[in-house]
Design an enzyme around this catalytic site. Structure first.
Site, mmCIF file in Angstrom:
data_model
loop_
_atom_site.group_PDB
_atom_site.id
_atom_site.type_symbol
_atom_site.label_atom_id
_atom_site.label_comp_id
_atom_site.label_asym_id
_atom_site.label_seq_id
_atom_site.Cartn_x
_atom_site.Cartn_y
_atom_site.Cartn_z
ATOM 1 N N SER A 131 0.857 -1.196 0.000
ATOM 2 C CA SER A 131 0.000 0.000 0.000
ATOM 3 C C SER A 131 0.886 1.238 0.000
ATOM 4 C CB SER A 131 -0.871 0.021 1.259
ATOM 5 O OG SER A 131 -1.525 1.266 1.400
ATOM 6 N N TYR A 152 -1.698 -0.421 10.133
ATOM 7 C CA TYR A 152 -1.749 -0.701 8.692
ATOM 8 C C TYR A 152 -0.426 -0.303 8.029
ATOM 9 C CZ TYR A 152 -3.819 -1.009 4.018
ATOM 10 O OH TYR A 152 -4.102 -1.355 2.718
ATOM 11 N N LYS A 193 2.248 -2.734 6.002
ATOM 12 C CA LYS A 193 2.502 -2.572 4.567
ATOM 13 C C LYS A 193 3.959 -2.177 4.311
ATOM 14 C CE LYS A 193 -1.589 -3.781 3.177
ATOM 15 N NZ LYS A 193 -1.806 -5.021 2.396
ATOM 16 N N ILE A 199 -8.193 3.364 -3.333
ATOM 17 C CA ILE A 199 -8.855 2.712 -4.470
ATOM 18 C C ILE A 199 -10.347 2.643 -4.170
ATOM 19 C CG2 ILE A 199 -8.976 0.558 -5.803
ATOM 20 C CD1 ILE A 199 -6.306 2.205 -6.111
#
Ligand code: NAI
Length: 253
Positions: A141, A154, A158, A187
């Site tokens: 990401s 997160y 990543k 996205i």
């Protein structure tokens, strides 16, 4: 760019970026092994593929279960061969400052996003190395490249995926195996879409986000799928250990 006669194994392919990747790989001629922890979602992906392209199969797979991952990858390799693994399964967490994030949330996100990618590489690499070819694409990401406030876990996971990709690429290159990562920005699917739903005014939050992107819109899942298919294919035969940012220019402005 084609994936004819290739077997592509995709995790988390029940929705979002994973199901678009399954679709694009199938369109490009691959046999697709669609896996997800949610077997009904995996089945829907296979059913949604064009009938002419549909020699896809689906299986239930929890990427945190190393034995299940090994068994399914080995069975796939024995039955169809194993050319490509896409480690796509991943989860997010509600936006919160680090001191407000519980350890069980941290552990779950680490388990899926880091251990899941580790387990996939652990299962596929011995097979790919022994056959002397193979390509792995890890879905990281933009959050692994830049620091996103309130997304500490997160970002942790990543960022780990990106550097893990480099390490394993350096290790596997001499055996003819390539490993790359993609780093999407926001996205318009899956966890990107869910992020806006946590806001009081999702439409306004989305507009604010779109305004920050030089291309003035969010990305579409098929735009990530196209990059994954490129890295997976022989067109990218001299690319390994790379992290490809797909963010409409967000990180350069
Ligand atoms: P999604 O939620 O639509 O798809 C993720 C899939 O993974 C789901 O079908 C879910 O059932 C599956 N999954 C969850 N836990 C699993 C487990 N333990 N084992 C196997 N499957 C499991 O989300 P999306 O957005 O398509 O995410 C796909 C990947 O793209 C993730 O790795 C995510 O971190 C990454 N990503 C997504 C972005 C976005 O804006 N949507 C941006 C950057 C990266």
């Amino acid at each position: 760019m084609r994936l004819d006669d290739k077997t592509v194994f995709i995790t988390g392919a029940g929705g979002g970026i994973g199901s678009e990747t399954a679709r694009k790989c199938a369109e490009m001629g691959a046999r697709v092994i669609v896996t997800d922890i949610d077997s009904a979602a995996a089945e829907r992906t296979v059913e949604s593929l064009d009938e002419a392209e549909n020699d896809a199969v689906y299986h239930t797979l929890d990427v945190t279960n190393v034995d299940q991952f090994h068994d399914l990858v080995t069975a796939t390799a024995n039955e169809y061969g194993l050319d490509v693994l896409v480690n796509n399964a991943g989860i997010g967490h509600p936006s919160a400052k680090i001191e407000e994030i519980d350890e069980d949330v941290r552990d779950l996100v680490v388990s899926v996003n880091i251990n899941g990618v580790w387990n996939g590489c652990h299962a596929a690499l011995p097979i790919m190395k022994s056959q002397g070819y193979g390509s792995i694409v890890n879905v990281a990401s933009l959050a692994g490249v830049i620091g996103l406030p309130s997304q500490a876990v997160y970002s942790l996971t990543k960022g780990a995926v990106i550097n893990f990709t480099r390490a394993v690429a350096a290790e596997s290159g001499p055996s003819g195996v390539r490993i790359n990562a993609v780093c999407p920005g926001f996205i318009d699917a899956g966890i990107g879409k869910q992020f806006f739903e946590t806001h009081d005014d999702p439409a306004a939050a989305r507009k604010r986000m779109e305004a920050q992107y030089p291309l003035k819109r969010l990305g579409n899942p098929d735009e990530v799928a196209a990059a994954i298919c490129f890295l997976a294919s022989d067109e990218a035969s001299y690319i390994t250990g790379h992290d490809l940012i797909i963010d409409g220019g967000y990180s350069i402005s």
